[in-house]
Write an enzyme that holds these catalytic residues in place. Structure first.
Site, PDB file in Angstrom:
ATOM      1  N   THR A  50       0.035   4.046 -18.078  1.00 21.55           N
ATOM      2  CA  THR A  50      -0.438   5.200 -17.332  1.00 21.55           C
ATOM      3  C   THR A  50       0.618   6.272 -17.561  1.00 21.55           C
ATOM      4  OG1 THR A  50      -1.469   3.794 -15.646  1.00 21.55           O
ATOM      5  CG2 THR A  50      -0.981   6.044 -14.992  1.00 21.55           C
ATOM      6  N   THR A  69       2.551   3.447 -12.084  1.00 22.70           N
ATOM      7  CA  THR A  69       1.969   2.824 -13.261  1.00 22.70           C
ATOM      8  C   THR A  69       2.089   1.324 -13.092  1.00 22.70           C
ATOM      9  OG1 THR A  69       2.037   2.674 -15.681  1.00 22.70           O
ATOM     10  CG2 THR A  69       4.145   2.902 -14.567  1.00 22.70           C
ATOM     11  N   GLY A  70       1.267   0.572 -13.802  1.00 22.36           N
ATOM     12  CA  GLY A  70       1.327  -0.877 -13.687  1.00 22.36           C
ATOM     13  C   GLY A  70      -0.051  -1.487 -13.592  1.00 22.36           C
ATOM     14  N   VAL A  71      -0.159  -2.596 -12.893  1.00 16.72           N
ATOM     15  CA  VAL A  71      -1.446  -3.261 -12.699  1.00 16.72           C
ATOM     16  C   VAL A  71      -2.110  -2.657 -11.470  1.00 16.72           C
ATOM     17  CG1 VAL A  71      -2.605  -5.446 -12.219  1.00 16.72           C
ATOM     18  CG2 VAL A  71      -0.662  -5.387 -13.793  1.00 16.72           C
TER      19      VAL A  71
END
Length: 280
Positions: free
Chosen positions: A154, A203-205
């Protein structure tokens, strides 16, 4: 004036040295260009400008170069939030738009400020956003080969302008190979949140970030008197029970910048007019 941007989670862990250097160079150029833009524009205008530049660079998973979903289509999400007005606007699963963040910005003028799917795409078309394929040969090759390489990238930006006003913008091309209709965190207050005290981009999961309401928790805790570091520490500790994957960048109203990731591999850059930092 301060600005910090991120280029996604896991962005560097699975790339070669040449790509890693290219991403670092891109982040450096974008954060410096965006800081120069900030000199004559508001924080809100600047975060949209910075994220647009990130969307235009196929090295990052947002806009151009977004991940392809399981049905072969690209659907993107983006959001922007003004810390002064407390308004957030966004698009979810928008298709064939060059800069989803700019559509999100336009929606801030409307009563219905978060649109999804065909509604978001139709709104973009009605407002002059021409059809644009964000697919790249690299993403198509990954899709055809069914490469599932933790595509949790992201991009985002938090800015503090000369008037002390904070804004945040976040954009994503998704995780790749997801079920069509899946909702990411980027256009929710879990992944993108700001008020007059603090702004945070994640950002990430997405599922982990939404479960933890990460951005909102950090901003609320800073508002309630926590330092940025304290707010991050408590919030990221709450990801541990389910081993949540998240990375965040933030700026508070005092000009403090902070970042943290639960599984180190987030790339980001910051600039305050004098000091530049880029990390992976």
């Amino acid at each position: 004036m301060k600005i910090i941007i991120h280029g996604g989670f896991f962005s560097e862990s699975s790339t070669n040295h040449e790509t890693k250097v290219a991403k670092q160079n891109a982040l450096e150029q974008i954060v410096k260009d965006s800081y120069n833009f900030l000199k004559t524009h508001s924080s809100l205008e600047t975060v949209v400008y910075a994220v647009s530049l990130l969307e235009d660079d196929e090295l990052f998973n947002a806009g151009l170069g977004s991940q392809i979903q399981s049905d072969g289509k690209i659907r993107m999400s983006a959001a922007v939030m003004d810390g002064v007005t407390q308004k957030m606007s966004g698009v979810i699963n928008i298709e064939e738009v060059k800069n989803p963040i700019q559509v999100a910005q336009l929606l801030m003028q409307y009563e219905d400020r978060v649109l999804g799917g065909s509604g978001a795409t139709n709104f973009a078309r009605e407002n002059g956003f021409e059809p644009f394929s964000t697919e790249t040969p690299q993403r198509r090759a990954e899709y055809e080969a069914k490469l599932k390489s933790l595509g949790t990238g992201t991009v985002g930006c938090v800015a503090l302008d000369s008037n002390g006003e904070i804004a945040v913008a976040t954009s994503t091309g998704g995780k790749g190979f997801e079920i069509p209709g899946r909702i990411s965190d980027s256009a929710t207050v879990a992944g993108n949140y700001a008020n007059s005290f603090c702004g945070v981009s994640l950002t990430g999961v997405g599922e982990d970030i939404v479960s933890n309401a990460t951005a909102t928790k950090i901003v609320t805790r800073v508002t309630d008197g926590f330092t940025l570091q304290e707010a991050f520490a408590k919030t990221f500790n709450e990801l541990k029970p389910y081993d949540g994957f998240a990375g965040a960048i933030a700026i508070d109203s005092k000009g403090n910048m902070f970042h943290q990731d639960s599984h180190p591999s987030m790339v980001f850059a910051s600039f305050d007019g004098d000091k530049f930092e880029v990390f992976d």
